[in-house]
Each structure stands twice: as structure tokens, then as C-alpha cells.
Design a protein around this motif. Structure first.
Motif, mmCIF file in Angstrom:
data_model
loop_
_atom_site.group_PDB
_atom_site.id
_atom_site.type_symbol
_atom_site.label_atom_id
_atom_site.label_comp_id
_atom_site.label_asym_id
_atom_site.label_seq_id
_atom_site.Cartn_x
_atom_site.Cartn_y
_atom_site.Cartn_z
ATOM 1 N N ALA A 87 7.481 5.885 -0.630
ATOM 2 C CA ALA A 87 7.942 6.524 0.609
ATOM 3 C C ALA A 87 8.619 7.860 0.336
ATOM 4 O O ALA A 87 8.609 8.757 1.191
ATOM 5 C CB ALA A 87 8.898 5.595 1.354
ATOM 6 N N ASP A 88 9.216 7.993 -0.851
ATOM 7 C CA ASP A 88 9.918 9.236 -1.181
ATOM 8 C C ASP A 88 8.965 10.406 -1.375
ATOM 9 O O ASP A 88 9.412 11.564 -1.423
ATOM 10 C CB ASP A 88 10.752 9.045 -2.453
ATOM 11 N N LYS A 89 7.669 10.141 -1.464
ATOM 12 C CA LYS A 89 6.685 11.210 -1.649
ATOM 13 C C LYS A 89 6.236 11.821 -0.319
ATOM 14 O O LYS A 89 5.488 12.806 -0.305
ATOM 15 C CB LYS A 89 5.456 10.681 -2.394
ATOM 16 N N VAL A 90 6.679 11.252 0.790
ATOM 17 C CA VAL A 90 6.323 11.761 2.110
ATOM 18 C C VAL A 90 7.416 12.713 2.588
ATOM 19 O O VAL A 90 8.606 12.429 2.434
ATOM 20 C CB VAL A 90 6.153 10.599 3.116
ATOM 21 N N ASP A 91 7.021 13.844 3.167
ATOM 22 C CA ASP A 91 7.996 14.796 3.695
ATOM 23 C C ASP A 91 8.836 14.145 4.784
ATOM 24 O O ASP A 91 8.327 13.370 5.596
ATOM 25 C CB ASP A 91 7.292 16.028 4.272
ATOM 26 N N ALA A 92 10.115 14.493 4.801
ATOM 27 C CA ALA A 92 11.039 13.876 5.746
ATOM 28 C C ALA A 92 10.610 14.080 7.193
ATOM 29 O O ALA A 92 10.730 13.175 8.026
ATOM 30 C CB ALA A 92 12.451 14.433 5.535
ATOM 31 N N ASP A 93 10.060 15.270 7.509
ATOM 32 C CA ASP A 93 9.684 15.541 8.897
ATOM 33 C C ASP A 93 8.406 14.813 9.309
ATOM 34 O O ASP A 93 8.065 14.776 10.498
ATOM 35 C CB ASP A 93 9.545 17.046 9.134
ATOM 36 N N GLU A 94 7.689 14.226 8.347
ATOM 37 C CA GLU A 94 6.474 13.469 8.655
ATOM 38 C C GLU A 94 6.650 11.969 8.449
ATOM 39 O O GLU A 94 5.737 11.187 8.721
ATOM 40 C CB GLU A 94 5.313 13.952 7.784
ATOM 41 N N TYR A 95 7.825 11.583 7.965
ATOM 42 C CA TYR A 95 8.043 10.194 7.566
ATOM 43 C C TYR A 95 7.829 9.205 8.714
ATOM 44 O O TYR A 95 7.065 8.238 8.589
ATOM 45 C CB TYR A 95 9.447 10.039 6.987
ATOM 46 N N THR A 145 0.843 -1.186 0.000
ATOM 47 C CA THR A 145 0.000 0.000 0.000
ATOM 48 C C THR A 145 0.882 1.240 0.000
ATOM 49 O O THR A 145 2.072 1.167 0.328
ATOM 50 C CB THR A 145 -0.941 -0.001 1.222
ATOM 51 N N ILE A 146 0.314 2.367 -0.368
ATOM 52 C CA ILE A 146 1.067 3.623 -0.428
ATOM 53 C C ILE A 146 1.246 4.184 0.975
ATOM 54 O O ILE A 146 0.297 4.232 1.767
ATOM 55 C CB ILE A 146 0.338 4.631 -1.333
ATOM 56 N N LEU A 147 2.451 4.642 1.278
ATOM 57 C CA LEU A 147 2.737 5.146 2.623
ATOM 58 C C LEU A 147 1.959 6.415 2.950
ATOM 59 O O LEU A 147 1.412 6.554 4.037
ATOM 60 C CB LEU A 147 4.246 5.403 2.777
ATOM 61 N N GLY A 148 1.895 7.363 2.014
ATOM 62 C CA GLY A 148 1.394 8.692 2.319
ATOM 63 C C GLY A 148 -0.116 8.826 2.360
ATOM 64 O O GLY A 148 -0.643 9.888 2.004
ATOM 65 N N GLU A 149 -0.828 7.791 2.769
ATOM 66 C CA GLU A 149 -2.269 7.879 2.945
ATOM 67 C C GLU A 149 -2.582 7.856 4.431
ATOM 68 O O GLU A 149 -1.798 7.344 5.230
ATOM 69 C CB GLU A 149 -2.978 6.743 2.204
ATOM 70 N N ASN A 150 -3.734 8.401 4.805
ATOM 71 C CA ASN A 150 -4.005 8.555 6.235
ATOM 72 C C ASN A 150 -5.080 7.628 6.768
ATOM 73 O O ASN A 150 -5.555 7.800 7.896
ATOM 74 C CB ASN A 150 -4.380 10.012 6.552
ATOM 75 N N ARG A 151 -5.470 6.645 5.965
ATOM 76 C CA ARG A 151 -6.474 5.699 6.440
ATOM 77 C C ARG A 151 -6.336 4.382 5.690
ATOM 78 O O ARG A 151 -5.653 4.306 4.660
ATOM 79 C CB ARG A 151 -7.886 6.253 6.229
ATOM 80 N N VAL A 152 -6.991 3.354 6.218
ATOM 81 C CA VAL A 152 -7.091 2.083 5.515
ATOM 82 C C VAL A 152 -8.343 2.143 4.652
ATOM 83 O O VAL A 152 -9.447 2.353 5.150
ATOM 84 C CB VAL A 152 -7.181 0.905 6.502
ATOM 85 N N ARG A 153 -8.172 1.997 3.364
ATOM 86 C CA ARG A 153 -9.284 2.126 2.433
ATOM 87 C C ARG A 153 -10.226 0.918 2.531
ATOM 88 O O ARG A 153 -9.839 -0.159 2.994
ATOM 89 C CB ARG A 153 -8.754 2.224 1.003
ATOM 90 N N ASP A 154 -11.460 1.111 2.090
ATOM 91 C CA ASP A 154 -12.432 0.034 2.116
ATOM 92 C C ASP A 154 -11.990 -1.147 1.266
ATOM 93 O O ASP A 154 -12.187 -2.308 1.642
ATOM 94 C CB ASP A 154 -13.798 0.539 1.632
ATOM 95 N N ARG A 203 16.624 1.144 -12.350
ATOM 96 C CA ARG A 203 16.410 0.001 -11.478
ATOM 97 C C ARG A 203 16.963 0.227 -10.077
ATOM 98 O O ARG A 203 16.696 -0.542 -9.177
ATOM 99 C CB ARG A 203 17.052 -1.239 -12.096
ATOM 100 N N LYS A 204 17.752 1.271 -9.888
ATOM 101 C CA LYS A 204 18.321 1.505 -8.567
ATOM 102 C C LYS A 204 17.264 2.091 -7.641
ATOM 103 O O LYS A 204 16.603 3.064 -7.980
ATOM 104 C CB LYS A 204 19.521 2.455 -8.659
ATOM 105 N N PRO A 205 17.083 1.520 -6.458
ATOM 106 C CA PRO A 205 16.085 2.054 -5.528
ATOM 107 C C PRO A 205 16.511 3.406 -4.967
ATOM 108 O O PRO A 205 17.703 3.684 -4.800
ATOM 109 C CB PRO A 205 16.027 0.991 -4.414
ATOM 110 N N LEU A 206 15.533 4.241 -4.686
ATOM 111 C CA LEU A 206 15.788 5.532 -4.055
ATOM 112 C C LEU A 206 15.866 5.364 -2.547
ATOM 113 O O LEU A 206 15.273 4.439 -1.989
ATOM 114 C CB LEU A 206 14.654 6.512 -4.395
ATOM 115 N N PRO A 207 16.559 6.248 -1.838
ATOM 116 C CA PRO A 207 16.544 6.186 -0.374
ATOM 117 C C PRO A 207 15.190 6.646 0.159
ATOM 118 O O PRO A 207 14.462 7.390 -0.512
ATOM 119 C CB PRO A 207 17.664 7.150 0.030
ATOM 120 N N THR A 208 14.832 6.206 1.335
ATOM 121 C CA THR A 208 13.626 6.682 1.996
ATOM 122 C C THR A 208 13.904 8.064 2.594
ATOM 123 O O THR A 208 15.064 8.495 2.649
ATOM 124 C CB THR A 208 13.193 5.692 3.085
ATOM 125 N N PRO A 209 12.875 8.808 3.033
ATOM 126 C CA PRO A 209 13.083 10.171 3.525
ATOM 127 C C PRO A 209 14.050 10.311 4.694
ATOM 128 O O PRO A 209 14.557 11.406 4.942
ATOM 129 C CB PRO A 209 11.675 10.607 3.933
#
Length: 325
Positions: free
Chosen positions: A153-161, A116-125, A201-207
Motif C-alpha cells: 500500500a505504501d507504493k501508492v500515491d497518497a492522493d490516489e490511495y 494481492t498488490i494494491l497498486g494494480e488496476n485490474r484483476v489478473r487472469d 518487523r515494524k509495519p509501515l503506515p498506509t498512505p
């Protein structure tokens, strides 16, 4: 390079024979992954990165998984299957028919990923429905082999990660606990945040500026079924590199992304292997002291011993792990 206290040719031959036997057994088994989660959340990209192969198709502008997709491949002769689902709520099929289709493709998964996507604030139906259907299909024990994978995960702000990571983990664990009526199993399900690079193909670092492939790899191994443990370890051995390894000791011909394990991750994997009947002979042999002075690459040059490729890489890896203990 061979140092003092090097093993004899016969000792090293015994170890190589044990590794060869493990490979032969692993090639008779089929490592199975079940990926669950709605379309477009990055399931395909993540499994491709872990296994080091472009196995599952990745769509650039729209989701590519429209129905249950079964992908089969081999690494070093070791077969594995990935069953990717479009998310149970994404389909208009009868739910029981859908369950039957999944179980036909993968009767008993060795590893389940709830993606699932990290930057969501609820569990979807639809995610809640997916959890309930997987519980119905495979029982509560299936969640003992599960990992929660947070993508983008890279779409989430570092201070909220950290807040997102902890809260999202808790919310999903709570939904699984409700589904299986077992809080203990649900709270033990680990989570890993990943960030796939759409341009390569190289993974990005997390925030938090940390790599994630090593953490995903370690977590999957810790949770995978006992029968599948040799398959994933041997299939990936040529890519696994302890972070404290001298650069001159690194020998990997794989074009896939290397997996650099820190000491804690090495320790966790070693503990898993030491509990495995499949690896018992290897761990006992190496830790007994016969191999403690050996520093190996993927090719051994003792008289009468020339071995490289997957067997050499795996043998070197086991030696490098347990001689550090």
C-alpha cells in the motif's frame, strides 16, 4: 493497583478459572489460515506481522513459495497452521491434484486471505483462476471467512490511495460474486491495506498515515470461524493494548509488534466475543459488575492469587475491555 469496589479473591479466582478453561480448550484446537495469491505479493510478511512470529519465510529478491507450503507453530501453547499457496496459476500441476493437496493440508480453513498488490488496476487472469478454484474447493460459504488483503500500500500515491482501495475492493468482490453466483456474500468481504517494512518487523503506515495492524487484526477476528475465535484472541492477548490505556497499565513481555486498538475496534471485537458461546461465561461475569472496580496488570496480587503470563494478560485484557463499557 486495586481500587475501591475491588473483587474478592473468590470472584477473581472464578474469572481466572474461566480464562484457564478457555486456554485449555484452545490448546486442543488448531487455528488454520489459508493464504491465496500469486508469489511475491507479501503473504508471508503479512502473516508474520499479524501472528508476531517469523513463521513463513520471506524472500528478499525472489519469491520463496514454490509449492504449497504448510507452516505449523504454537503461541502460548495454542497450535496454528498456515497454508501458503503459490497462486494456482503459478503451478503446472493438475488443478484437481492441487485442490486435493490444499484440502489435505487444511480441510476447512478458519480464515482465508486473498492477497494481492494494491497498486494494480485490474484483476489478473491468474487471480481470477485462483478465485474460481477456491470456490470449487471449499464452496461459497468459505468466502464468509475471507478477507481481501492489499499489500504494498505504501507504493501508492497518497492522493490516489482511497480511489485504488475502493475500486480494487469492488473489482475483486465482483469476481468472487461471479465465481460463487452470490453477490451478497461477495459484497460483505472486507478489505485491508497493509505495508510491510522490508528492513524490519515494524509495519509501515498506509498512505493515509494510519496504522494497519490493528485494522487487520480486528477484521480477521470479525471474519474468523467461531471455533477458532478463542485461539486467535488468547494467542494474541498479551500484545493487544487499548489505545486509551494508561501507559502504567501496559504490561506485555512479547517482543512482537503490539496491537493498539482504538475504541471502535475494541467495540467490534467485544461484540464478536459477546456472540460467542465460548466467551459467554467471561463476558457475563465481568459485565455483571463484580469486576468493574478492578484495574489489573498481568500479575494479580490479591491474597492467595498470583497469576501472570498468558492467563494474566488475557484476564487483564477482558477486564479492561468490559469495565469500559
Amino acid at each position: 493497583m486495586i481500587q475501591d469496589n475491588q473483587p474478592t479473591s473468590e470472584e477473581l479466582k472464578q474469572l481466572i478459572a474461566k480464562v484457564q478453561y478457555l486456554f485449555n480448550e484452545a490448546r486442543k484446537r488448531n487455528l488454520t489460515f489459508l493464504l491465496v495469491g500469486r508469489t511475491g505479493v507479501g503473504k508471508s510478511s503479512t502473516i508474520n506481522t499479524l501472528m508476531g512470529q517469523k513463521l513463513a519465510e520471506v524472500g528478499k529478491f525472489r519469491p520463496v513459495t514454490k509449492s504449497i507450503e504448510e507452516y505449523k507453530s504454537k503461541i502460548e501453547g495454542i497450535p496454528y497452521t498456515v497454508v501458503d499457496t503459490p497462486g494456482l496459476a503459478d503451478t503446472s500441476e493438475n488443478e484437481q491434484e492441487y485442490i486435493n493437496s490444499i484440502k489435505s493440508a487444511i480441510p476447512e480453513p478458519d480464515s482465508i486471505w486473498f492477497v494481492t498488490i494494491l497498486g494494480e488496476n485490474r484483476v489478473r487472469d491468474d487471480e481470477r483462476k485462483t478465485i474460481n478454484t477456491i470456490s470449487s474447493a471449499f464452496g461459497k460459504q468459505a468466502w464468509e471467512k475471507a478477507v481481501i488483503v492489499f499489500t504494498y500500500a505504501d507504493k501508492v500515491d497518497a492522493d490516489e490511495y482511497n480511489e485504488y482501495f475502493l475500486e480494487r475492493t469492488k473489482l475483486i468482490q465482483e469476481e468472487i460474486a461471479i465465481s460463487i453466483k452470490n453477490t451478497d456474500i461477495a459484497q460483505q468481504i472486507p478489505s485491508v491495506a497493509v505495508a510491510n517494512n522490508p528492513r524490519g518487523r515494524k509495519p509501515l503506515p498506509t498512505p493515509d498515515d494510519k496504522p494497519w495492524l490493528n485494522e487487520l487484526y480486528t477484521t480477521v477476528i470479525k471474519r474468523i470461524s467461531d471455533r477458532a475465535l478463542p485461539s486467535i484472541v488468547l494467542a494474541t492477548a498479551s500484545r493487544v493494548i487499548p489505545q486509551d490505556t494508561n501507559s502504567q497499565e501496559v504490561s506485555s513481555s512479547s517482543e512482537a509488534e503490539p496491537i493498539f486498538l482504538n475504541k471502535k475496534q475494541q467495540q467490534e471485537i467485544q461484540e464478536k466475543l459477546e456472540k460467542s458461546n465460548d466467551f459467554a461465561g467471561i463476558t457475563a461475569f465481568v459485565t455483571a459488575g463484580a469486576i468493574v472496580g478492578f484495574r489489573g496488570g498481568s500479575v494479580f496480587g490479591l491474597p492467595g492469587i498470583v497469576v501472570g503470563g498468558a492467563i494474566g494478560a488475557a484476564t487483564s485484557l477482558f477486564i479492561s475491555w468490559w469495565r469500559r463499557r
